[in-house]
Design a protein around this motif. Structure first.
Motif, PDB file in Angstrom:
ATOM      1  N   LEU A  28      16.566  -3.596 -40.702  1.00  0.00           N
ATOM      2  CA  LEU A  28      16.960  -3.939 -42.067  1.00  0.00           C
ATOM      3  C   LEU A  28      17.239  -2.694 -42.899  1.00  0.00           C
ATOM      4  O   LEU A  28      18.251  -2.618 -43.598  1.00  0.00           O
ATOM      5  N   VAL A  29      16.361  -1.728 -42.835  1.00  0.00           N
ATOM      6  CA  VAL A  29      16.537  -0.499 -43.618  1.00  0.00           C
ATOM      7  C   VAL A  29      17.793   0.243 -43.163  1.00  0.00           C
ATOM      8  O   VAL A  29      18.562   0.739 -43.994  1.00  0.00           O
ATOM      9  N   THR A  30      18.046   0.303 -41.859  1.00  0.00           N
ATOM     10  CA  THR A  30      19.246   0.956 -41.351  1.00  0.00           C
ATOM     11  C   THR A  30      20.494   0.266 -41.883  1.00  0.00           C
ATOM     12  O   THR A  30      21.435   0.926 -42.352  1.00  0.00           O
ATOM     13  N   ARG A  31      20.517  -1.051 -41.852  1.00  0.00           N
ATOM     14  CA  ARG A  31      21.695  -1.802 -42.325  1.00  0.00           C
ATOM     15  C   ARG A  31      21.888  -1.621 -43.832  1.00  0.00           C
ATOM     16  O   ARG A  31      23.011  -1.444 -44.303  1.00  0.00           O
ATOM     17  N   ILE A  32      20.802  -1.649 -44.582  1.00  0.00           N
ATOM     18  CA  ILE A  32      20.885  -1.431 -46.031  1.00  0.00           C
ATOM     19  C   ILE A  32      21.427  -0.035 -46.322  1.00  0.00           C
ATOM     20  O   ILE A  32      22.302   0.144 -47.175  1.00  0.00           O
TER      21      ILE A  32
END
Length: 117
Positions: A28-32
């Protein structure tokens, strides 16, 4: 965990479903970060959390990261769609609840996103 992203000209809808675990936070953090670092940026994010089945501290971690990114960029807005009572309790304990705009349904959150100039 399931995740879908639907980008619109002035806002992005990220829908998260299932159980968010600590290993999911990296994805999630990577995609954000990818969305925020793109030329378009991430001015308004509608985060549909209505299908999160068992929220935990991992969910609060992802939202805290989003808020840090927003503060670092100096602009942007996070709108939660459909937060459940268990998620609201976790966010409240983490001290994040009062900083997040919330709407009971995705359609209401999208209406709020569309009204932003």
């Amino acid at each position: 965990m399931q995740m879908t992203i639907d980008a619109h000209p002035t806002y992005t809808v990220m829908t998260i479903g299932g159980h968010i675990t600590w290993p999911d936070t990296d994805q999630l953090v990577t995609r954000i970060n990818q969305m925020a670092d793109s030329p378009r940026g991430l001015p308004v994010l509608v985060l549909d959390v209505s299908h999160v089945s068992r929220p935990g501290q991992a969910a609060a971690h992802v939202l805290a990261h989003l808020m840090r990114r927003q503060r670092h960029s100096g602009h942007g807005r996070i709108i939660l769609a459909g937060p459940t009572d268990p998620l609201r309790r976790i966010l409240n304990r983490a001290g994040l609840l009062g900083y997040l705009e919330q709407h009971p349904t995705l359609s209401q959150a999208i209406s709020a996103a569309r009204s932003i100039q």
